[in-house]
Each structure stands twice: as C-alpha cells, then as structure tokens.
Design an enzyme around this catalytic site. Structure first.
Site, PDB file in Angstrom:
ATOM      1  N   CYS A 101      -1.762   8.034   4.636  1.00 34.83           N
ATOM      2  CA  CYS A 101      -1.835   7.634   3.228  1.00 34.83           C
ATOM      3  C   CYS A 101      -3.133   8.103   2.593  1.00 34.83           C
ATOM      4  O   CYS A 101      -3.236   8.183   1.366  1.00 34.83           O
ATOM      5  CB  CYS A 101      -1.699   6.118   3.103  1.00 34.83           C
ATOM      6  SG  CYS A 101      -2.890   5.194   4.098  1.00 34.83           S
ATOM      7  N   GLU A 128       0.884  -1.163   0.000  1.00 35.86           N
ATOM      8  CA  GLU A 128       0.000   0.000   0.000  1.00 35.86           C
ATOM      9  C   GLU A 128       0.915   1.204   0.000  1.00 35.86           C
ATOM     10  O   GLU A 128       1.703   1.387   0.922  1.00 35.86           O
ATOM     11  CB  GLU A 128      -0.915  -0.059   1.221  1.00 35.86           C
ATOM     12  CG  GLU A 128      -1.995   0.992   1.223  1.00 35.86           C
ATOM     13  CD  GLU A 128      -1.617   2.154   2.104  1.00 35.86           C
ATOM     14  OE1 GLU A 128      -1.285   3.223   1.537  1.00 35.86           O
ATOM     15  OE2 GLU A 128      -1.620   2.017   3.330  1.00 35.86           O
TER      16      GLU A 128
END
Length: 473
Positions: free
Chosen positions: A279, A242
């Site tokens: 993120c 990720e």
C-alpha cells in the site's frame, strides 16, 4: 455460498489441491448466543490479563513458525526472506501491544471540589470488531495482524474473516489463538475465525448489530463497500479502512545531482519489491525539470535490474494487467516496461512518462495501479506542485528528496501535510515501522479516517471509547 474453493500457489502457477469450505450458516446463531457474554467477560479483564493472553498467542505462534511458513510461502508465492520479515513484524507487534497496554493510563480523574463532584473518564473496549484479512500481508495485516492485535489489546472480541487466497495460513495462526484461549479458560467467542470466498460473511457481520467496528486493509472499492454498509445500519458504526494510495515522491531542485542515481535505485526497489504489492509503494514521481532527464535515465537503468516475481494470485495479476493497459491507452504518454518474458503471474514493471498538464487532465494517471507500476512527470515550480497536489486524493505517504529539509517552504509543507499521513525525507515509503511515533493512515481514500493510525500502539484508539463517571458528594 460456495461448496468449496482452493488457494493458488503463485510460485508454481497452479491451484492447490487442498479444498476449503466456507463456514456453515449455522455458525451465526451459535456466535449470537455467545458473543455478548464473551465480550462482557473479556472486556472486564485487566490490562495485565489481556497482555498475558497476547503473550501466550505469541508463544504458540513461535512454536508453530515452521508450519505457518510452509503454508505462507505456498499460498502467497512470497519468498522465505519476506516471510521472515513479516513474521518478525507480527511478533514485534504482539509484544509491543502487550507491553503498551500495561503502561498507558486507562482512567483520568478530576476532583471538582467547588462543584462537589468527581469525574472519572474510563477508556473501554468499543465492542466486538470485524477484521478482514488482507491479501498482500498474510501475517502482518491478517489473522493476528495489526487490526486484530489492536482490537484484542483494547479488550474487544474479534471476528476474523480469512482472506480466501491464504486460508491455510490464516487457519494455522487462528489455531494458535484458539489454543491460547483454551489454555487460559477464556470464552471461545473472544476470537472467531470464518472462512468464505464470497462476500457473504463480510456483509453479514458488517451489518450485524453486535459488531461495533470494522478493520479493513484492501482496495478502495472494498473499503467503500464496507463504509456504505456500516453507514446504512440503523446505528452506524466506524469502519477503519486503509485503502489506496499513489504515495507521491518529490525530487526538488536543490537535491544534489550526484545523489540522483542512489535515489533512483531506492525508488526502483520500492516500486518492484515483491511485485510492488504494498500500500506504500511509490506510484507517482514528480521530478524537478532540472533533474528530470538524468533521473529518468538512472531510474530506467535501476528498474532494468529488478527481476519480476509472481504476484499473489490471479485476480490481483489480472487487475494489474488491466490497469496497465488502461494507463497505456492514455493518448500522449510515453511507455517504458521490462523486456522480461511474461510467464505465469510475474509482475513485470512498467512506467509511463507524462507532464503536469496531462496529469491534471487525465484522472486515470492519478489512480493507483497496484503492482510494479509508476507514473513519472516533471514539474517546474512550487505553485505547479500545489496545483498537482490539489488534484490528488488523500495519500498514505509523500516522500521528498531535497538537500535541506529544514528549508522546505511553509506553503509546501502545508500542501503535503493536507494530503498525506506520513512524510518521508530522503527515503522511500515502503517499510512501515511498528512504533509509537508511527502514523499509518491519511485523508480519504488513503484511509477512511485520517485521525487514526492502522499501525503502532496508537491504533488501539480505533477500538476503544471513553465513558465519564460523574460522582456527586
């Protein structure tokens, strides 16, 4: 390998006095001697037995909460409030997986009477998994974070490479896992904790034939390096990485003018909370031209109310400042930034204003800046949005502020769905719920495989495989 290294106390802007030493090279031979028998034993446990293991880890983590908190806040500079939120998330994740693996079906069976055979498809652990601790989530994406919990729940042994900037926190959590293993009389190699401030152990295990998958949360550069190492192996393995995301936000023409200030406040918080080190931080705002000036005024006002806090460690801070300078140097952009005095590692917000034509021409404006930074642009038509999205890479999220979500055109819905793993309507992307219906992932480079989630019970699918047993009568 390093002879010793220290973590950083971001809130004090100083290096810690505690010296940590990388895991000895001799560890590898010992691990090689024990890992496959440990995997065979752990993989054969019932879901109820694995759940018992997870619940015991949870109990020990609860017992050691104050010790973990002291290390967490010292090493990360994150607040006690943030610790409580992340600790709650970690606890919830472990409990959710312990419950989930006892509910789902691990076998599917079909009787083919006319063919005289029975098919039994079994879901099995993929094998030992390498997990790399994340910098920005010392608990939720690190030692017993989402990747480790999912792998253990699936029946996979884990090698955890601690992030070098919060080793103390990682050791404290790893000790809880070790105590659970010891209490249940399980093989110690079920969970291995390695320390390193170089790339040695990460690259060693990424290429080791016993490792069957990798879990990673971090930069595009780091994720891509792991993907390349895994792909070059004689038998390539999956990397579930990720990575970076701009998390574009759309404010459509039908969004009520009276609500613009509220949206601006929500987005300013999303951009700046914990120095924007998420993120899912909103990094690109695309505002319809009819709302642009009013929204910009409200956003700058809301950003002005955001206090700067220290970034996690010097490397993140330096990269943030370097990327800010890089974007500021793009000819023609309009700069806005906080007037707060630079001190220590304070992550001070900044914004650049641009337009669709420049966004399309300048790749620098379409690349993530990790920290409290945002790019603001107007747009005029849906066709223009489609062109802008076509120039973007894959995204973890896309947020849409509008009056009537059900009236978003099929074309725009398709455009967004092709680029993002999660679509937020009239809200901000920060704050990822750990739930069965959550999807946290997206097309590359947001993640390495858009089919899988890094959050929630479905993330267990990354670390399992299916084998069909065919019985002939």
């Amino acid at each position: 390998m390093s002879k010793g290294f220290r973590t950083f106390q971001a809130a004090q802007n100083s290096w810690d006095t505690q010296l940590y030493f990388p895991t000895s090279p001799s560890f590898l031979k010992d691990w090689e001697a024990r890992i496959m028998s440990a995997q065979a034993q752990f993989g054969s446990l019932t879901p109820a037995q694995r759940a018992e293991f997870l619940l015991l880890i949870h109990a020990f983590i609860q017992t050691d909460k104050s010790k973990i908190q002291a290390l967490y806040t010292k090493e990360s500079g994150l607040s006690a409030v943030r610790f409580e939120a992340e600790f709650k998330r970690l606890s919830h994740t472990i409990l959710l997986f312990a419950e989930h693996i006892q509910k789902i079906s691990w076998e599917k069976q079909t009787e083919l009477a006319e063919e005289g055979k029975t098919l039994i498809k079994k879901r099995l652990p993929i094998g030992p998994v390498l997990v790399l601790g994340s910098s920005n989530f010392p608990l939720a994406y690190s030692t017993m974070g989402g990747d480790s919990v999912a792998a253990l729940a699936a029946g996979c042994c884990v090698v955890l490479k601690a992030h070098p900037m919060h080793v103390g926190t990682s050791v404290a959590v790893a000790n809880c896992v070790a105590r659970a293993i010891d209490t249940l009389g399980l093989p110690s190699a079920i969970f291995s904790h390695v320390i390193d401030n170089t790339y040695h152990w990460a690259s060693t295990f990424a290429q080791h034939p016993h490792i069957q998958a990798i879990g990673f949360t971090g930069s595009i550069k780091g994720g891509r390096a792991l993907m390349d190492l895994a792909a070059q192996r004689p038998a390539p393995i999956p990397v579930f990485a990720e990575m970076g995301s701009l998390n574009p936000v759309l404010i459509l023409a039908d969004y009520p003018t009276d609500f613009l200030a509220v949206a601006a406040e929500k987005l300013a918080s999303s951009i700046c909370t914990d120095a924007g080190q998420f993120c899912t931080k909103s990094g690109l705002l695309l505002v319809h031209e009819s709302h642009f000036e009013d929204f910009k005024k409200a956003l700058l006002s809301a950003l002005g109310q955001q206090a700067a806090v220290p970034m996690l460690h010097p490397d993140i801070y330096q990269k943030f400042e370097a990327r800010k300078r890089q974007v500021f140097q793009v000819k023609g952009v309009v700069q806005h930034q906080t007037t707060q005095h630079a001190q220590g590692l304070l992550g001070r917000w900044a914004l650049v204003q641009t337009d669709p034509a420049q966004l399309l021409q300048e790749p620098t404006l379409r690349e993530e800046v990790f920290g409290p930074f945002v790019v603001l642009s107007t747009f005029s038509t849906e066709a223009q949005l489609g062109e802008l999205f076509g120039a973007l890479g894959g995204q973890l999220t896309c947020s849409v502020f509008c009056a009537a979500p059900e009236q978003i055109s099929p074309a725009l819905q398709n455009t967004i769905s092709q680029k993002a793993g999660r679509v937020i309507l009239n809200g901000v992307p920060t704050g990822v719920s750990v739930d069965l219906a959550m999807h946290h992932g997206g097309p590359y480079p947001a993640s390495s495989d858009a089919r899988f989630s890094a959050v929630g019970p479905d993330s267990i699918m990354r670390f399992s495989k299916e084998v069909c047993w065919q019985f002939h009568h």
